[in-house]
Design an enzyme around this catalytic site. Structure first.
Site, PDB file in Angstrom:
ATOM      1  N   PRO A   1       0.836  -1.211   0.000  1.00 25.01           N
ATOM      2  CA  PRO A   1       0.000   0.000   0.000  1.00 25.01           C
ATOM      3  C   PRO A   1       0.865   1.252   0.000  1.00 25.01           C
ATOM      4  O   PRO A   1       1.991   1.238   0.511  1.00 25.01           O
ATOM      5  CB  PRO A   1      -0.796  -0.103   1.306  1.00 25.01           C
ATOM      6  N   ASP A   2       0.339   2.338  -0.587  1.00 21.10           N
ATOM      7  CA  ASP A   2       1.068   3.607  -0.469  1.00 21.10           C
ATOM      8  C   ASP A   2       0.758   4.219   0.893  1.00 21.10           C
ATOM      9  O   ASP A   2       0.222   3.540   1.781  1.00 21.10           O
ATOM     10  CB  ASP A   2       0.753   4.537  -1.658  1.00 21.10           C
ATOM     11  N   PHE A   3       1.094   5.484   1.081  1.00 21.50           N
ATOM     12  CA  PHE A   3       0.908   6.095   2.402  1.00 21.50           C
ATOM     13  C   PHE A   3      -0.391   6.894   2.506  1.00 21.50           C
ATOM     14  O   PHE A   3      -1.115   6.781   3.483  1.00 21.50           O
ATOM     15  CB  PHE A   3       2.105   7.028   2.715  1.00 21.50           C
ATOM     16  N   ARG A   4      -0.680   7.680   1.467  1.00 22.49           N
ATOM     17  CA  ARG A   4      -1.718   8.702   1.645  1.00 22.49           C
ATOM     18  C   ARG A   4      -3.006   8.472   0.871  1.00 22.49           C
ATOM     19  O   ARG A   4      -3.905   9.306   0.964  1.00 22.49           O
ATOM     20  CB  ARG A   4      -1.128  10.080   1.276  1.00 22.49           C
TER      21      ARG A   4
ATOM     22  N   ASN B   1      11.048   5.184  -1.782  1.00 21.10           N
ATOM     23  CA  ASN B   1      10.562   3.902  -1.271  1.00 21.10           C
ATOM     24  C   ASN B   1      11.627   3.169  -0.465  1.00 21.10           C
ATOM     25  O   ASN B   1      12.824   3.247  -0.765  1.00 21.10           O
ATOM     26  CB  ASN B   1      10.076   3.030  -2.431  1.00 21.10           C
TER      27      ASN B   1
ATOM     28  N   ASP C   1      11.134  -0.174   0.186  1.00 24.39           N
ATOM     29  CA  ASP C   1      10.796  -1.590   0.007  1.00 24.39           C
ATOM     30  C   ASP C   1      11.898  -2.373  -0.701  1.00 24.39           C
ATOM     31  O   ASP C   1      11.823  -3.597  -0.821  1.00 24.39           O
ATOM     32  CB  ASP C   1       9.459  -1.743  -0.742  1.00 24.39           C
TER      33      ASP C   1
ATOM     34  N   HIS D   1      14.900   8.160   1.115  1.00 20.67           N
ATOM     35  CA  HIS D   1      14.358   7.961   2.458  1.00 20.67           C
ATOM     36  C   HIS D   1      14.952   6.730   3.125  1.00 20.67           C
ATOM     37  O   HIS D   1      14.366   6.152   4.024  1.00 20.67           O
ATOM     38  CB  HIS D   1      12.823   7.909   2.417  1.00 20.67           C
TER      39      HIS D   1
HETATM   40  P1  OAD Z   1       2.050   8.822  -1.052  1.00 18.61           P
HETATM   41  O1  OAD Z   1       1.197   7.752  -0.494  1.00 18.61           O
HETATM   42  O2  OAD Z   1       2.055  10.132  -0.379  1.00 18.61           O
HETATM   43  O3  OAD Z   1       1.664   9.062  -2.584  1.00 18.61           O
HETATM   44  C1  OAD Z   1       1.503   8.014  -3.479  1.00 18.61           C
HETATM   45  C2  OAD Z   1       0.921   8.545  -4.776  1.00 18.61           C
HETATM   46  O4  OAD Z   1       0.867   7.487  -5.701  1.00 18.61           O
HETATM   47  C3  OAD Z   1      -0.501   9.101  -4.628  1.00 18.61           C
HETATM   48  O5  OAD Z   1      -0.619  10.324  -5.319  1.00 18.61           O
HETATM   49  C4  OAD Z   1      -1.359   8.014  -5.257  1.00 18.61           C
HETATM   50  O6  OAD Z   1      -2.531   8.519  -5.884  1.00 18.61           O
HETATM   51  C5  OAD Z   1      -0.412   7.448  -6.289  1.00 18.61           C
HETATM   52  N1  OAD Z   1      -0.695   6.045  -6.631  1.00 18.61           N
HETATM   53  C6  OAD Z   1      -0.816   4.989  -5.810  1.00 18.61           C
HETATM   54  N2  OAD Z   1      -1.037   3.851  -6.495  1.00 18.61           N
HETATM   55  C7  OAD Z   1      -1.067   4.208  -7.808  1.00 18.61           C
HETATM   56  C8  OAD Z   1      -1.261   3.507  -9.018  1.00 18.61           C
HETATM   57  N3  OAD Z   1      -1.471   2.186  -9.055  1.00 18.61           N
HETATM   58  N4  OAD Z   1      -1.223   4.199 -10.162  1.00 18.61           N
HETATM   59  C9  OAD Z   1      -1.008   5.535 -10.172  1.00 18.61           C
HETATM   60  N5  OAD Z   1      -0.810   6.247  -9.070  1.00 18.61           N
HETATM   61  C10 OAD Z   1      -0.833   5.607  -7.886  1.00 18.61           C
HETATM   62  O7  OAD Z   1       3.523   8.214  -1.172  1.00 18.61           O
HETATM   63  P2  OAD Z   1       4.904   9.003  -1.365  1.00 18.61           P
HETATM   64  O8  OAD Z   1       4.724  10.183  -2.228  1.00 18.61           O
HETATM   65  O9  OAD Z   1       5.912   7.993  -1.758  1.00 18.61           O
HETATM   66  O10 OAD Z   1       8.279   8.432   4.123  1.00 18.61           O
HETATM   67  O11 OAD Z   1       5.182   9.477   0.133  1.00 18.61           O
HETATM   68  C11 OAD Z   1       6.370  10.148   0.446  1.00 18.61           C
HETATM   69  C12 OAD Z   1       6.892   9.756   1.808  1.00 18.61           C
HETATM   70  O12 OAD Z   1       5.863   9.918   2.793  1.00 18.61           O
HETATM   71  C13 OAD Z   1       7.284   8.312   1.930  1.00 18.61           C
HETATM   72  O13 OAD Z   1       8.593   8.069   1.478  1.00 18.61           O
HETATM   73  C14 OAD Z   1       7.138   8.009   3.387  1.00 18.61           C
HETATM   74  C15 OAD Z   1       5.942   8.851   3.737  1.00 18.61           C
HETATM   75  O14 OAD Z   1       5.959   9.404   5.011  1.00 18.61           O
HETATM   76  C16 OAD Z   1       9.052   7.472   4.724  1.00 18.61           C
HETATM   77  O15 OAD Z   1       8.865   6.287   4.590  1.00 18.61           O
HETATM   78  C17 OAD Z   1      10.153   7.973   5.543  1.00 18.61           C
END
Ligand code: OAD
Length: 275
Positions: free
Chosen positions: A35-38, A111, A113, A130
């Site tokens: 999963p992503d974060f936000r 990332n 991972d 990171h």
């Molecule tokens: P976010 O979760 O903030 O953003 C992920 C982005 O990817 C979002 O805009 C989603 O819409 C998009 N997304 C997810 N799945 C997708 C898909 N299948 N196709 C297209 N778009 C997709 O993640 P990051 O930007 O990586 O810090 O977050 C930055 C940092 O915040 C991370 O490195 C983490 C966190 O706190 C640490 O781990 C230290």
């Protein structure tokens, strides 16, 4: 005259691109099942109830970690790359192909991972901004060790201890927490931004600084392409004339792009060979 993904595809297929900088975030690993974060609902920050932390980002907050490291280590148990729970996907292999073709100047990833390394992108081409689970450091004496040295204790739900006999310190994977500085390598390579012909921004909300800011340090005539589900960062309100948005699911848009540039078979072969 860059206006669309087709225009970008054209300069790729005409071999006009030499120095590609990839800027990536958690959205490139969602096709691998991480999963992503936000993203509301599915993102990690909406699913931390069992950790009983005061606010979601506390899981990566260095002050909170010093008071209560347990939640982070519980999460680390799930994410530890060498457990082989997750595999690189099409997006990682696309970047690998860029490297094979000598076009990848650098991949900047947020990332942790480890999937970029698993996809065969060499460490010299990678800036893990990171941090990484590949190495770890004692928070008391600074003694460094291999990430794998602390793996067993993390899996046994025990806090990893420093290997130095005289040191009672705890060892923390070299992940960059909120409140910590980014690795030196991040700052060292930032000059890449001045050499880039093109920036591919993939799967990131561009919410976290200083990482997100690097895309603004490229020259104005350098095309910046955003592959993302949402339109984020400067692509929302401060677009430049050569900014292109490939909006939607990254797997779909990337496969479309790969079709356009004629690399479909090559990537397929690489994936079959590697997986
Ligand atoms: P976010 O979760 O903030 O953003 C992920 C982005 O990817 C979002 O805009 C989603 O819409 C998009 N997304 C997810 N799945 C997708 C898909 N299948 N196709 C297209 N778009 C997709 O993640 P990051 O930007 O990586 O810090 O977050 C930055 C940092 O915040 C991370 O490195 C983490 C966190 O706190 C640490 O781990 C230290």
């Amino acid at each position: 005259n860059i206006k669309s993904l087709q225009d970008i595809a054209k300069i790729f297929s005409e071999n006009q691109v030499k120095n590609v900088v990839v800027v990536a975030g958690a959205g490139i690993s969602t096709p691998s099942g991480i999963p992503d974060f936000r993203t509301p609902g599915t993102g990690l920050y909406d699913n931390l109830q069992q950790y009983q932390i005061p606010y979601p980002e506390a899981i990566f907050d260095i002050d909170y970690f010093h008071r209560n490291p347990k939640p982070f280590f519980t999460l680390a148990k799930e994410l530890f790359p060498s457990l082989g729970n997750y595999r690189p996907n099409y997006i990682h292999y696309f970047v690998r192909i860029l490297h094979e073709k000598g076009m990848l100047l650098r991949m900047y990833t947020q990332n942790i991972d480890g999937l970029e390394r698993l996809a065969g992108i060499p460490p010299s081409k990678l800036v893990e901004a990171h941090g990484t689970f590949a190495t770890a450091t004692c928070i008391l004496c600074g003694h460094k060790c291999d990430g794998d040295d602390i793996k067993d204790r993390i899996l046994d739900d025990k806090l990893p201890k420093c290997k130095k006999t005289s040191c009672p310190g705890m060892v923390k994977p070299d992940i960059v927490f909120f409140g910590e500085d980014l690795p030196r390598k991040f700052y060292y390579h930032l000059k890449d931004m001045l050499q880039a012909d093109i920036i591919l921004i993939m799967g990131t909300s561009l919410e976290v600084q200083p990482f997100a800011g690097i895309i603004d340090s490229v020259r104005w005539q350098v095309p910046r392409i955003l592959f993302n589900r949402d339109i984020v960062g400067p692509f929302r309100h401060q677009r430049r004339s050569k900014d292109v948005v490939a909006e939607g699911d990254i797997l779909e848009t990337m496969q479309k792009f790969v079709d356009m540039i004629g690399w479909k078979e090559e990537i397929k072969e690489l994936i079959v060979k590697s997986e």
